[in-house]
Design a protein around this motif. Structure first.
Motif, PDB file in Angstrom:
ATOM      1  N   TYR A   8      22.827 -22.755  55.592  1.00 18.41           N
ATOM      2  CA  TYR A   8      23.236 -23.865  54.732  1.00 18.41           C
ATOM      3  C   TYR A   8      22.361 -25.089  54.995  1.00 18.41           C
ATOM      4  CZ  TYR A   8      25.898 -27.611  52.609  1.00 18.41           C
ATOM      5  OH  TYR A   8      26.244 -28.704  51.863  1.00 18.41           O
ATOM      6  N   GLU A   9      22.174 -25.436  56.261  1.00 20.37           N
ATOM      7  CA  GLU A   9      21.371 -26.617  56.594  1.00 20.37           C
ATOM      8  C   GLU A   9      19.923 -26.440  56.144  1.00 20.37           C
ATOM      9  OE1 GLU A   9      21.969 -29.748  57.600  1.00 20.37           O
ATOM     10  OE2 GLU A   9      24.038 -29.164  57.273  1.00 20.37           O
ATOM     11  N   THR A  10      19.382 -25.239  56.281  1.00 14.68           N
ATOM     12  CA  THR A  10      18.025 -24.975  55.815  1.00 14.68           C
ATOM     13  C   THR A  10      17.936 -25.173  54.302  1.00 14.68           C
ATOM     14  OG1 THR A  10      17.636 -23.417  57.620  1.00 14.68           O
ATOM     15  CG2 THR A  10      16.208 -23.216  55.675  1.00 14.68           C
ATOM     16  N   ALA A  11      18.904 -24.651  53.580  1.00 10.75           N
ATOM     17  CA  ALA A  11      18.908 -24.765  52.121  1.00 10.75           C
ATOM     18  C   ALA A  11      19.105 -26.209  51.678  1.00 10.75           C
ATOM     19  CB  ALA A  11      19.996 -23.872  51.523  1.00 10.75           C
ATOM     20  N   VAL A  12      20.028 -26.919  52.314  1.00 11.01           N
ATOM     21  CA  VAL A  12      20.289 -28.294  51.891  1.00 11.01           C
ATOM     22  C   VAL A  12      19.088 -29.185  52.194  1.00 11.01           C
ATOM     23  CG1 VAL A  12      21.482 -29.321  53.882  1.00 11.01           C
ATOM     24  CG2 VAL A  12      22.156 -29.967  51.599  1.00 11.01           C
ATOM     25  N   ARG A  13      18.404 -28.952  53.301  1.00  8.61           N
ATOM     26  CA  ARG A  13      17.202 -29.747  53.615  1.00  8.61           C
ATOM     27  C   ARG A  13      16.099 -29.489  52.589  1.00  8.61           C
ATOM     28  NH1 ARG A  13      18.423 -28.335  58.962  1.00  8.61           N
ATOM     29  NH2 ARG A  13      16.787 -26.758  58.941  1.00  8.61           N
ATOM     30  N   ALA A  14      15.920 -28.239  52.195  1.00 11.05           N
ATOM     31  CA  ALA A  14      14.904 -27.907  51.193  1.00 11.05           C
ATOM     32  C   ALA A  14      15.262 -28.533  49.840  1.00 11.05           C
ATOM     33  CB  ALA A  14      14.761 -26.395  51.061  1.00 11.05           C
ATOM     34  N   ALA A  15      16.516 -28.434  49.447  1.00 11.28           N
ATOM     35  CA  ALA A  15      16.951 -29.026  48.182  1.00 11.28           C
ATOM     36  C   ALA A  15      16.861 -30.550  48.240  1.00 11.28           C
ATOM     37  CB  ALA A  15      18.375 -28.576  47.846  1.00 11.28           C
ATOM     38  N   LYS A  24      22.791 -35.182  46.079  1.00 12.81           N
ATOM     39  CA  LYS A  24      22.377 -34.354  44.938  1.00 12.81           C
ATOM     40  C   LYS A  24      22.115 -32.915  45.374  1.00 12.81           C
ATOM     41  CE  LYS A  24      20.370 -38.095  42.256  1.00 12.81           C
ATOM     42  NZ  LYS A  24      19.125 -38.682  41.746  1.00 12.81           N
ATOM     43  N   ALA A  25      21.526 -32.748  46.537  1.00 11.04           N
ATOM     44  CA  ALA A  25      21.242 -31.406  47.048  1.00 11.04           C
ATOM     45  C   ALA A  25      22.537 -30.628  47.277  1.00 11.04           C
ATOM     46  CB  ALA A  25      20.441 -31.498  48.340  1.00 11.04           C
ATOM     47  N   GLU A  26      23.515 -31.266  47.903  1.00  9.04           N
ATOM     48  CA  GLU A  26      24.792 -30.591  48.150  1.00  9.04           C
ATOM     49  C   GLU A  26      25.512 -30.277  46.848  1.00  9.04           C
ATOM     50  OE1 GLU A  26      26.652 -33.224  50.996  1.00  9.04           O
ATOM     51  OE2 GLU A  26      25.734 -32.125  52.672  1.00  9.04           O
ATOM     52  N   TYR A  27      25.426 -31.178  45.880  1.00  4.02           N
ATOM     53  CA  TYR A  27      26.024 -30.914  44.561  1.00  4.02           C
ATOM     54  C   TYR A  27      25.355 -29.690  43.942  1.00  4.02           C
ATOM     55  CZ  TYR A  27      27.386 -31.568  39.697  1.00  4.02           C
ATOM     56  OH  TYR A  27      27.879 -31.369  38.433  1.00  4.02           O
ATOM     57  N   TRP A  28      24.020 -29.659  43.965  1.00  2.00           N
ATOM     58  CA  TRP A  28      23.274 -28.547  43.376  1.00  2.00           C
ATOM     59  C   TRP A  28      23.658 -27.221  44.021  1.00  2.00           C
ATOM     60  CZ3 TRP A  28      19.471 -25.147  45.262  1.00  2.00           C
ATOM     61  CH2 TRP A  28      18.762 -24.451  44.295  1.00  2.00           C
ATOM     62  N   LEU A  29      23.810 -27.224  45.344  1.00  2.00           N
ATOM     63  CA  LEU A  29      24.154 -25.988  46.052  1.00  2.00           C
ATOM     64  C   LEU A  29      25.521 -25.447  45.648  1.00  2.00           C
ATOM     65  CD1 LEU A  29      22.876 -26.801  49.639  1.00  2.00           C
ATOM     66  CD2 LEU A  29      21.963 -25.067  48.099  1.00  2.00           C
ATOM     67  N   GLN A  30      26.402 -26.315  45.166  1.00  2.00           N
ATOM     68  CA  GLN A  30      27.776 -25.918  44.871  1.00  2.00           C
ATOM     69  C   GLN A  30      28.033 -25.595  43.404  1.00  2.00           C
ATOM     70  OE1 GLN A  30      30.452 -28.782  46.634  1.00  2.00           O
ATOM     71  NE2 GLN A  30      29.175 -28.892  48.453  1.00  2.00           N
ATOM     72  N   GLY A  49      19.810 -13.916  50.649  1.00  2.00           N
ATOM     73  CA  GLY A  49      20.288 -14.954  49.736  1.00  2.00           C
ATOM     74  C   GLY A  49      19.607 -16.284  49.999  1.00  2.00           C
ATOM     75  N   LEU A  50      19.463 -16.639  51.272  1.00  2.00           N
ATOM     76  CA  LEU A  50      18.758 -17.871  51.621  1.00  2.00           C
ATOM     77  C   LEU A  50      17.334 -17.812  51.089  1.00  2.00           C
ATOM     78  CD1 LEU A  50      18.345 -20.576  53.057  1.00  2.00           C
ATOM     79  CD2 LEU A  50      17.824 -19.264  55.144  1.00  2.00           C
ATOM     80  N   GLU A  51      16.671 -16.696  51.245  1.00  2.00           N
ATOM     81  CA  GLU A  51      15.297 -16.555  50.761  1.00  2.00           C
ATOM     82  C   GLU A  51      15.236 -16.746  49.245  1.00  2.00           C
ATOM     83  OE1 GLU A  51      11.374 -16.474  51.026  1.00  2.00           O
ATOM     84  OE2 GLU A  51      12.708 -16.399  52.743  1.00  2.00           O
ATOM     85  N   ALA A  52      16.215 -16.236  48.518  1.00  2.00           N
ATOM     86  CA  ALA A  52      16.247 -16.414  47.062  1.00  2.00           C
ATOM     87  C   ALA A  52      16.395 -17.896  46.706  1.00  2.00           C
ATOM     88  CB  ALA A  52      17.392 -15.603  46.454  1.00  2.00           C
ATOM     89  N   VAL A  53      17.252 -18.597  47.418  1.00  4.52           N
ATOM     90  CA  VAL A  53      17.458 -20.032  47.174  1.00  4.52           C
ATOM     91  C   VAL A  53      16.177 -20.799  47.490  1.00  4.52           C
ATOM     92  CG1 VAL A  53      18.749 -22.072  47.927  1.00  4.52           C
ATOM     93  CG2 VAL A  53      19.961 -19.916  47.523  1.00  4.52           C
ATOM     94  N   LEU A  54      15.564 -20.523  48.624  1.00 11.48           N
ATOM     95  CA  LEU A  54      14.345 -21.226  49.014  1.00 11.48           C
ATOM     96  C   LEU A  54      13.189 -20.918  48.066  1.00 11.48           C
ATOM     97  CD1 LEU A  54      14.464 -20.860  52.901  1.00 11.48           C
ATOM     98  CD2 LEU A  54      15.177 -22.820  51.505  1.00 11.48           C
ATOM     99  N   THR A  55      13.111 -19.695  47.586  1.00 10.57           N
ATOM    100  CA  THR A  55      12.069 -19.322  46.633  1.00 10.57           C
ATOM    101  C   THR A  55      12.229 -20.113  45.342  1.00 10.57           C
ATOM    102  OG1 THR A  55      11.799 -17.120  47.575  1.00 10.57           O
ATOM    103  CG2 THR A  55      11.100 -17.414  45.279  1.00 10.57           C
ATOM    104  N   LEU A  56      13.458 -20.217  44.854  1.00  9.78           N
ATOM    105  CA  LEU A  56      13.688 -20.988  43.634  1.00  9.78           C
ATOM    106  C   LEU A  56      13.339 -22.462  43.849  1.00  9.78           C
ATOM    107  CD1 LEU A  56      14.577 -21.202  40.719  1.00  9.78           C
ATOM    108  CD2 LEU A  56      16.907 -21.580  41.547  1.00  9.78           C
ATOM    109  N   ILE A  57      13.746 -23.019  44.962  1.00 12.24           N
ATOM    110  CA  ILE A  57      13.414 -24.414  45.253  1.00 12.24           C
ATOM    111  C   ILE A  57      11.895 -24.594  45.283  1.00 12.24           C
ATOM    112  CG2 ILE A  57      13.491 -26.217  47.026  1.00 12.24           C
ATOM    113  CD1 ILE A  57      16.359 -25.185  47.686  1.00 12.24           C
ATOM    114  N   GLY A  58      11.189 -23.678  45.899  1.00  3.94           N
ATOM    115  CA  GLY A  58       9.731 -23.738  45.938  1.00  3.94           C
ATOM    116  C   GLY A  58       9.123 -23.682  44.548  1.00  3.94           C
ATOM    117  N   ARG A  59       9.671 -22.830  43.714  1.00  2.00           N
ATOM    118  CA  ARG A  59       9.174 -22.734  42.338  1.00  2.00           C
ATOM    119  C   ARG A  59       9.399 -24.041  41.599  1.00  2.00           C
ATOM    120  NH1 ARG A  59       8.215 -17.676  40.176  1.00  2.00           N
ATOM    121  NH2 ARG A  59       9.090 -18.287  38.161  1.00  2.00           N
TER     122      ARG A  59
END
Length: 66
Positions: A8-15, A24-30, A49-59
């Motif tokens: 979660y922390e990895t995803a929220v930091r990337a977002a 905004k990042a936490e809203y987006w994640l939810q 799942g984390l990799e899918a989220v990070l890949t989308l953020i990267g895109r």
């Protein structure tokens, strides 16, 4: 901290980098994201799942929207 919290922390930091706001990042994640066909937070139960989220953020960071 357990693995799910780490993911979660990895995803929220990337977002947060993308959106320039933790709130905004936490809203987006939810909320449903079409590019994932899911709420990002629902995918953070495993590393794939984390990799899918990070890949989308990267895109999105690179302007790739589809």
């Amino acid at each position: 901290m357990d693995k799910k919290n780490d993911r979660y922390e990895t995803a929220v930091r990337a977002a947060e980098r993308l959106m320039s706001s933790r709130q905004k990042a936490e809203y987006w994640l939810q909320h449903y994201v079409r590019g994932l066909d899911a709420k990002p937070i629902d995918l953070l139960g495993n590393d794939e799942g984390l990799e899918a989220v990070l890949t989308l953020i990267g895109r999105l960071e690179h302007g790739i929207v589809n």
